[in-house]
Design an enzyme around this catalytic site. Structure first.
Site, PDB file in Angstrom:
ATOM      1  N   LYS A   1     -17.004  -9.814  28.630  1.00  0.00           N
ATOM      2  CA  LYS A   1     -16.146  -8.338  27.443  1.00  0.00           C
ATOM      3  C   LYS A   1     -16.143  -7.542  28.829  1.00  0.00           C
ATOM      4  O   LYS A   1     -16.789  -6.965  29.676  1.00  0.00           O
ATOM      5  CB  LYS A   1     -17.228  -7.699  27.307  1.00  0.00           C
ATOM      6  CG  LYS A   1     -17.273  -8.815  25.064  1.00  0.00           C
ATOM      7  CD  LYS A   1     -16.027  -9.139  24.760  1.00  0.00           C
ATOM      8  CE  LYS A   1     -16.298 -10.144  23.169  1.00  0.00           C
ATOM      9  NZ  LYS A   1     -14.899 -10.563  23.135  1.00  0.00           N
TER      10      LYS A   1
ATOM     11  N   ASP B   1     -13.173 -11.732  28.814  1.00  0.00           N
ATOM     12  CA  ASP B   1     -11.652 -11.678  28.186  1.00  0.00           C
ATOM     13  C   ASP B   1     -11.705  -9.721  27.548  1.00  0.00           C
ATOM     14  O   ASP B   1     -12.670  -9.426  28.092  1.00  0.00           O
ATOM     15  CB  ASP B   1     -12.823 -11.860  26.456  1.00  0.00           C
ATOM     16  CG  ASP B   1     -12.069 -11.967  25.055  1.00  0.00           C
ATOM     17  OD1 ASP B   1     -11.560 -10.975  25.125  1.00  0.00           O
ATOM     18  OD2 ASP B   1     -12.826 -11.810  24.340  1.00  0.00           O
TER      19      ASP B   1
ATOM     20  N   GLU C   1      -9.011 -13.900  29.124  1.00  0.00           N
ATOM     21  CA  GLU C   1      -9.038 -14.544  27.294  1.00  0.00           C
ATOM     22  C   GLU C   1      -8.033 -12.672  27.224  1.00  0.00           C
ATOM     23  O   GLU C   1      -8.626 -11.615  27.578  1.00  0.00           O
ATOM     24  CB  GLU C   1     -10.045 -14.104  26.416  1.00  0.00           C
ATOM     25  CG  GLU C   1      -9.205 -14.211  24.745  1.00  0.00           C
ATOM     26  CD  GLU C   1     -10.987 -14.784  24.204  1.00  0.00           C
ATOM     27  OE1 GLU C   1     -11.468 -15.509  25.206  1.00  0.00           O
ATOM     28  OE2 GLU C   1     -10.827 -14.699  23.143  1.00  0.00           O
TER      29      GLU C   1
ATOM     30  N   ASP D   1      -6.019 -15.317  22.237  1.00  0.00           N
ATOM     31  CA  ASP D   1      -7.019 -14.284  20.722  1.00  0.00           C
ATOM     32  C   ASP D   1      -6.271 -13.951  20.002  1.00  0.00           C
ATOM     33  O   ASP D   1      -5.814 -14.895  19.132  1.00  0.00           O
ATOM     34  CB  ASP D   1      -8.224 -14.187  21.211  1.00  0.00           C
ATOM     35  CG  ASP D   1      -8.587 -14.115  19.736  1.00  0.00           C
ATOM     36  OD1 ASP D   1      -8.903 -14.041  18.923  1.00  0.00           O
ATOM     37  OD2 ASP D   1     -10.365 -13.274  20.435  1.00  0.00           O
TER      38      ASP D   1
ATOM     39  N   LYS E   1      -9.928 -19.001  15.005  1.00  0.00           N
ATOM     40  CA  LYS E   1     -11.036 -18.396  15.172  1.00  0.00           C
ATOM     41  C   LYS E   1     -10.206 -18.311  13.557  1.00  0.00           C
ATOM     42  O   LYS E   1      -9.490 -18.029  12.572  1.00  0.00           O
ATOM     43  CB  LYS E   1     -11.027 -16.851  15.137  1.00  0.00           C
ATOM     44  CG  LYS E   1     -11.066 -16.678  16.450  1.00  0.00           C
ATOM     45  CD  LYS E   1     -11.775 -15.026  16.618  1.00  0.00           C
ATOM     46  CE  LYS E   1     -11.896 -15.173  18.386  1.00  0.00           C
ATOM     47  NZ  LYS E   1     -11.977 -13.414  18.438  1.00  0.00           N
TER      48      LYS E   1
HETATM   49 MG    MG Z   1     -11.402 -12.628  21.993  1.00  0.00          MG
END
Ligand code: MG
Length: 355
Positions: free
Chosen positions: A161, A189, A215, A240, A264
């Site tokens: 992250k 990400d 990402e 995403d 997702k």
């Molecule tokens: Mg993501």
């Protein structure tokens, strides 16, 4: 078969340690379990896990939307899944996580009625997936020790992250790349935290390293610059938050703006929408990843069934349940061995839930 009732139950699941992302610190997760009862002995279980910054829902808005939607669904055949999505979308726009919970319960019922595990009904390409694991934003030393711990546990893909502080991100990535072996794939990400120039500069510093994927560098509202980033970095670009449904996927892929689309279930209104996104991406020659919000084992089992069923779903980021103190009233679906999740042959989602 007819739907006779749709019940919702709120649950709070504690994390074993807080997860830090650009949105803030997450210490516990609140989720909503859905149970669809029918005029047979069969019941379907689903999960509607709200994540306010992405789908705009909370537990209470989910409950309200369910109250609003339920009367139109009573008496419907739960195996007519497209019909039920059409009814839901005619009644209320959005509310994708709530609709996902209903969708998952419908697919659970479909599998139970067919007496087949869901992955076989969806295509059955495989019965297992390999997942990455997320490293949250922390002091660099902690991020490195987490990376080493997960590699020792058998994970071959790490998702780091980033997006809060460029200098910290760069130090953390450099240290993690140094600390892990050559077989480890590293993804980053940025959770919408960068500008396009930051993204290009950052990724170019890590050319020819194990950092293979970036990402969602830009805010989802920026629909024009992802293609530019993609042309100017050597790593794969995953989108995403920019892609919730098949329409978003079509638009992104028309612009050649992604190498991978991150599906997702809570964004796509469940498996029905996930199937559509995957087909659009596959037709465009683009692979899919399936990720998660903070679903429990129930929502993750649904994602594993979907991912295992399809060859075009190349990547899985299905680690939320590993961060939880898992309750004893929820079990089944799949077994974990290192980074491999293998589905059981139980019908439907294969989940045992005390509801
Ligand atoms: Mg993501």
């Amino acid at each position: 078969m007819k739907i006779t009732d749709i019940l919702a139950k709120e649950a709070t699941i504690m994390l074993t340690e807080p997860l830090k992302v650009t949105f803030g610190d997450i210490k516990e997760v609140k989720t909503l379990f859905i149970k669809i009862e029918t005029d047979t002995d069969l019941v379907g279980f689903g999960e509607s896990c709200p994540f306010e910054p992405v789908t705009g829902e909370t537990l209470s808005t989910e409950q309200k939307a369910l109250e609003f939607l339920s009367p139109a669904l009573y008496g419907q055949d739960p195996l007519q899944i497209e019909k039920i999505h059409n009814i839901m979308d005619d009644q209320i726009v959005g509310h994708t996580a709530l609709k996902a919970g209903i969708d998952l319960a419908l697919y659970d019922l479909l599998g139970k009625q067919a007496n087949l595990p869901l992955y076989k009904l969806l295509g059955g390409a495989s019965n297992q997936v390999t997942t990455d694991i997320t490293i949250s934003i922390n002091p660099v030393d902690k991020m490195v020790s987490d990376a080493q711990k997960y590699v020792a546990q058998g994970f071959s893909e790490l998702k780091i992250k980033a997006g809060l502080d460029n200098t910290h991100d760069e130090k953390a990535i450099a240290a993690i790349l140094e600390a892990v072996d050559d077989d480890t794939v590293v993804k980053l990400d940025a959770n919408q935290g960068w500008t396009s120039k930051q993204a290009v500069r950052f990724m170019n510093r890590f050319n020819n390293t194990k950092l293979e994927m970036l990402e969602q560098p830009l805010p989802y509202t920026n629909t024009s610059d992802n293609a530019l980033i993609r042309q100017n970095i050597s790593q794969d670009l995953i989108l995403d938050e920019s892609v919730h449904d098949a329409h978003d996927a079509f638009s992104v892929l028309q612009n050649r703006a992604a190498d991978v689309v991150n599906i997702k279930l809570m964004k796509s209104k469940g498996i029905f929408g996930a199937e559509q996104i995957n087909r659009v991406a596959e037709a465009a020659g683009v692979a899919c990843m399936i990720g998660c919000m903070a679903e429990t084992r129930l929502g993750i089992a649904a994602a594993v069934h979907f991912a295992a069923a399809h060859k075009n779903v190349h990547y899985c980021d299905l680690d939320s349940f590993m961060m939880f103190k898992e309750p004893d009233w929820l079990s089944g679906g799949f077994e974990q061995n290192g980074d491999v999740l293998t589905l059981t042959e139980a019908p439907g989602l294969g989940i045992n839930l005390e509801f």
